[in-house]
Design a protein around this motif. Structure first.
Motif, PDB file in Angstrom:
ATOM      1  N   ALA A  17      28.826  22.680 -31.161  1.00  0.00           N
ATOM      2  CA  ALA A  17      28.863  22.424 -29.724  1.00  0.00           C
ATOM      3  C   ALA A  17      29.572  23.580 -29.029  1.00  0.00           C
ATOM      4  N   LEU A  18      28.978  24.059 -27.951  1.00  0.00           N
ATOM      5  CA  LEU A  18      29.612  25.137 -27.203  1.00  0.00           C
ATOM      6  C   LEU A  18      30.711  24.584 -26.297  1.00  0.00           C
ATOM      7  N   LEU A  19      30.385  23.503 -25.585  1.00  0.00           N
ATOM      8  CA  LEU A  19      31.355  22.848 -24.704  1.00  0.00           C
ATOM      9  C   LEU A  19      31.372  21.373 -25.042  1.00  0.00           C
ATOM     10  N   GLU A  20      32.574  20.815 -25.151  1.00  0.00           N
ATOM     11  CA  GLU A  20      32.684  19.460 -25.678  1.00  0.00           C
ATOM     12  C   GLU A  20      33.837  18.701 -25.033  1.00  0.00           C
ATOM     13  N   ALA A  21      33.597  17.426 -24.746  1.00  0.00           N
ATOM     14  CA  ALA A  21      34.662  16.496 -24.366  1.00  0.00           C
ATOM     15  C   ALA A  21      34.872  15.547 -25.522  1.00  0.00           C
ATOM     16  N   ARG A  22      36.132  15.382 -25.941  1.00  0.00           N
ATOM     17  CA  ARG A  22      36.445  14.479 -27.039  1.00  0.00           C
ATOM     18  C   ARG A  22      37.386  13.382 -26.548  1.00  0.00           C
ATOM     19  N   ASP A  23      36.867  12.150 -26.551  1.00  0.00           N
ATOM     20  CA  ASP A  23      37.649  10.974 -26.143  1.00  0.00           C
ATOM     21  C   ASP A  23      38.437  11.272 -24.870  1.00  0.00           C
ATOM     22  N   LEU A  24      37.755  11.773 -23.875  1.00  0.00           N
ATOM     23  CA  LEU A  24      38.402  12.271 -22.660  1.00  0.00           C
ATOM     24  C   LEU A  24      38.740  11.124 -21.707  1.00  0.00           C
ATOM     25  N   HIS A  25      39.978  11.119 -21.227  1.00  0.00           N
ATOM     26  CA  HIS A  25      40.443  10.164 -20.219  1.00  0.00           C
ATOM     27  C   HIS A  25      41.110  10.942 -19.088  1.00  0.00           C
ATOM     28  N   VAL A  26      40.786  10.581 -17.857  1.00  0.00           N
ATOM     29  CA  VAL A  26      41.435  11.165 -16.686  1.00  0.00           C
ATOM     30  C   VAL A  26      41.751  10.020 -15.726  1.00  0.00           C
ATOM     31  N   ALA A  27      43.032   9.840 -15.435  1.00  0.00           N
ATOM     32  CA  ALA A  27      43.454   8.756 -14.543  1.00  0.00           C
ATOM     33  C   ALA A  27      44.223   9.334 -13.365  1.00  0.00           C
ATOM     34  N   PHE A  28      44.066   8.693 -12.204  1.00  0.00           N
ATOM     35  CA  PHE A  28      44.782   9.079 -10.992  1.00  0.00           C
ATOM     36  C   PHE A  28      45.497   7.846 -10.448  1.00  0.00           C
ATOM     37  N   SER A  29      46.565   8.089  -9.707  1.00  0.00           N
ATOM     38  CA  SER A  29      47.246   6.992  -9.013  1.00  0.00           C
ATOM     39  C   SER A  29      46.572   6.788  -7.662  1.00  0.00           C
ATOM     40  N   ARG A  36      40.984   4.810 -13.297  1.00  0.00           N
ATOM     41  CA  ARG A  36      40.500   5.397 -14.545  1.00  0.00           C
ATOM     42  C   ARG A  36      39.165   6.091 -14.274  1.00  0.00           C
ATOM     43  N   ALA A  37      39.244   7.287 -13.709  1.00  0.00           N
ATOM     44  CA  ALA A  37      38.036   7.990 -13.272  1.00  0.00           C
ATOM     45  C   ALA A  37      37.148   8.377 -14.447  1.00  0.00           C
ATOM     46  N   VAL A  38      37.768   8.866 -15.511  1.00  0.00           N
ATOM     47  CA  VAL A  38      37.060   9.125 -16.770  1.00  0.00           C
ATOM     48  C   VAL A  38      37.795   8.314 -17.822  1.00  0.00           C
ATOM     49  N   ASP A  39      37.067   7.403 -18.480  1.00  0.00           N
ATOM     50  CA  ASP A  39      37.752   6.365 -19.250  1.00  0.00           C
ATOM     51  C   ASP A  39      37.286   6.317 -20.703  1.00  0.00           C
ATOM     52  N   GLY A  40      37.191   7.500 -21.306  1.00  0.00           N
ATOM     53  CA  GLY A  40      36.754   7.577 -22.696  1.00  0.00           C
ATOM     54  C   GLY A  40      35.366   8.158 -22.785  1.00  0.00           C
ATOM     55  N   VAL A  41      35.264   9.465 -22.801  1.00  0.00           N
ATOM     56  CA  VAL A  41      33.955  10.134 -22.821  1.00  0.00           C
ATOM     57  C   VAL A  41      33.907  11.134 -23.967  1.00  0.00           C
ATOM     58  N   ASN A  42      32.847  11.031 -24.750  1.00  0.00           N
ATOM     59  CA  ASN A  42      32.477  12.048 -25.731  1.00  0.00           C
ATOM     60  C   ASN A  42      31.176  12.681 -25.265  1.00  0.00           C
ATOM     61  N   LEU A  43      31.184  13.994 -25.133  1.00  0.00           N
ATOM     62  CA  LEU A  43      29.994  14.694 -24.646  1.00  0.00           C
ATOM     63  C   LEU A  43      29.993  16.091 -25.245  1.00  0.00           C
ATOM     64  N   ALA A  44      28.844  16.537 -25.750  1.00  0.00           N
ATOM     65  CA  ALA A  44      28.746  17.872 -26.337  1.00  0.00           C
ATOM     66  C   ALA A  44      27.506  18.573 -25.797  1.00  0.00           C
ATOM     67  N   ILE A  45      27.671  19.850 -25.485  1.00  0.00           N
ATOM     68  CA  ILE A  45      26.573  20.676 -24.982  1.00  0.00           C
ATOM     69  C   ILE A  45      26.389  21.843 -25.953  1.00  0.00           C
ATOM     70  N   GLY A  46      25.201  21.952 -26.533  1.00  0.00           N
ATOM     71  CA  GLY A  46      24.931  22.999 -27.503  1.00  0.00           C
ATOM     72  C   GLY A  46      24.510  24.303 -26.842  1.00  0.00           C
ATOM     73  N   GLN A  47      24.465  25.360 -27.624  1.00  0.00           N
ATOM     74  CA  GLN A  47      24.025  26.660 -27.150  1.00  0.00           C
ATOM     75  C   GLN A  47      22.582  26.563 -26.646  1.00  0.00           C
ATOM     76  N   GLY A  48      22.357  27.008 -25.422  1.00  0.00           N
ATOM     77  CA  GLY A  48      21.024  27.011 -24.854  1.00  0.00           C
ATOM     78  C   GLY A  48      20.487  25.640 -24.497  1.00  0.00           C
ATOM     79  N   GLU A  49      21.365  24.658 -24.392  1.00  0.00           N
ATOM     80  CA  GLU A  49      20.940  23.286 -24.109  1.00  0.00           C
ATOM     81  C   GLU A  49      21.285  22.904 -22.672  1.00  0.00           C
TER      82      GLU A  49
END
Length: 334
Positions: A17-29, A36-49
Motif C-alpha cells: 500500500a502506498l498510502l494507508e489508514a490503520r484503525d484510524l480515529h479522529v475525535a473533536f470536542s 467521533r468524526a472518524v471512528d475506526g477506519v482501515n483504508l489502503a491505496i495501492g500504486q497507480g490505484e
C-alpha cells in the motif's frame, strides 16, 4: 492480469500500500461532547490505484482526507506512507506533502484572485526551493491540459473558465511531482460538460504518471466512472468496500443501496428516514440501524437479525480488496 487488479491485490493486507489508514480515529470536542468524526477506519491505496471515498455530508470523509494529508492528527491509529508511519514534525510533513497533494473542489476559492496562473502553480516549487521553476510550471500546466502553457502564465483566475481553473489547481499539485492526489469533490462545482474532461484528465495522469488517487465524493456516478475500488462511509466508518463494479452493481449494505437509488437508472428510490448522521451521538448496534430501510420494513426481523441490528456492534472492516459489508442482514445472505 491488469495493472488495476495487481494494484488492488497488493493492498490485501496493507502490503504494497502506498498510502494507508490503520484503525484510524479522529475525535473533536463539540458542544461539550466528543464528536467521533472518524471512528475506526482501515483504508489502503495501492500504486497507480484510484479509490473513491463515498458518503453523504457529515459522514467523516473530509476529516479522513484531511488526516491522510497530515492536516489533522489522529486521536488513535496511524497514517502510513510507503510502509512508514507519518511523522508530524514540520520537516517531515513538508517532505510528505511533496508526495501527497490535495486538489480542492472550489478552484475559484482555492486560487488567489490577485495571483496569475504562473504564480499559483509556482507557489509549491518555491516553498520547496525547487530549481528550474519556469520549466516546472510549464510542464505542470501542459500535463494538466493547458497548452501551450506560456499562453496561460499571465492570466488571472477570473479570466479562465471553471474547467481551466480546476486544471490550474491540478497543475499546482502536479508541480511537486507527487505520488498521490487526494481530490475532494474535484468536479462538484463544474458544469456537466466539463466534468467528463476533468475525470478523463485524472485517468490520463494515472496512466501517464502512475499516480494514485483518493477521490472524495458524494456522487456514486463519479465513483463508477473513475475508481478501481470504492469505500462507502457512514458516521465515521467504512460500511462497505470493494471493486467498484462489484459494489455498485450489487450493493450489499442498505446505506449503499439507498445512495445508489438516487441515480437516474435506479428502478426505485429509497428515501432514508430519521436524523442525518451526528458524530456526537453514535447509536448502539449497527450505527445505521435508526435509518435502515431493511430494519424498518421487517425484512431484518424475518431474517432473525433485528435484535443484532439494534444491539450488536459490527467489526471494523479491514483494508482488503475484496467486496465486504459491515451489515448483520448482509452477513446472513440478506
Amino acid at each position: 492480469m491488469t495493472e488495476t487488479q495487481t494494484a488492488a491485490e497488493t493492498v490485501s493486507t496493507g502490503k504494497g500500500a502506498l498510502l494507508e489508514a490503520r484503525d484510524l480515529h479522529v475525535a473533536f470536542s463539540a458542544r461539550g461532547r466528543s464528536a467521533r468524526a472518524v471512528d475506526g477506519v482501515n483504508l489502503a491505496i495501492g500504486q497507480g490505484e484510484i479509490v473513491a471515498l463515498v458518503g453523504e455530508s457529515g459522514c467523516g470523509k473530509t476529516t479522513l482526507a484531511r488526516t491522510l494529508l497530515g492536516l489533522e492528527r489522529p486521536t488513535s491509529g496511524e497514517v502510513r506512507y510507503d510502509g512508514s508511519p507519518l511523522q508530524y514534525g514540520s520537516r517531515a510533513l513538508k517532505s510528505y506533502r511533496r508526495q501527497v497533494q490535495l486538489v480542492l473542489q472550489d478552484p475559484m476559492g482555492s486560487l488567489n484572485p490577485r495571483h496569475t496562473v504562473y504564480e499559483a502553480v509556482a507557489e509549491g516549487p518555491r516553498i520547496h526551493g525547487l530549481p528550474d521553476e519556469q520549466e516546472i510550471v510549464a510542464s505542470a500546466l501542459s500535463r494538466a491540459g493547458l497548452r501551450p502553457p506560456e499562453r496561460f502564465f499571465l492570466r488571472y483566475p477570473h479570466e479562465l473558465s471553471g474547467g481551466q481553473r480546476q486544471r490550474v489547481v491540478i497543475a499546482g499539485a502536479l508541480a511537486l511531482n507527487p505520488k498521490v492526489l487526494i481530490a475532494d469533490e474535484p468536479v462538484a462545482s463544474l458544469d456537466a460538460s466539463v466534468r467528463g474532461e476533468i475525470l478523463a484528465l485524472m485517468l490520463k495522469l494515472r496512466a501517464d504518471l502512475g499516480l494514485s488517487a483518493l477521490v472524495v465524493t458524494h456522487d456514486l456516478g463519479l465513483a463508477w466512472n473513475i475508481a478501481d475500488r470504492v469505500a462507502v462511509m457512514y458516521l465515521g466508518r467504512i460500511v462497505e468496500s470493494g471493486p467498484v463494479e462489484q459494489v455498485l452493481t450489487a450493493p450489499r449494505h442498505p446505506y449503499t443501496q439507498a445512495l445508489m437509488s438516487v441515480l437516474p437508472e435506479s428502478p426505485e428510490r429509497i428515501v432514508l428516514t430519521g436524523e442525518p448522521p451526528d458524530p456526537t451521538r453514535v447509536p448502539g448496534g449497527c450505527r445505521f440501524h435508526p435509518r435502515c430501510q431493511v430494519l424498518a420494513s421487517g425484512r431484518a426481523a424475518e431474517a432473525g437479525v433485528d435484535a443484532a441490528c439494534r444491539s450488536e456492534p459490527l467489526s471494523i472492516l479491514p483494508a482488503v480488496p475484496d467486496a465486504q459489508a459491515a451489515c448483520h442482514f448482509a452477513a446472513v445472505g440478506g
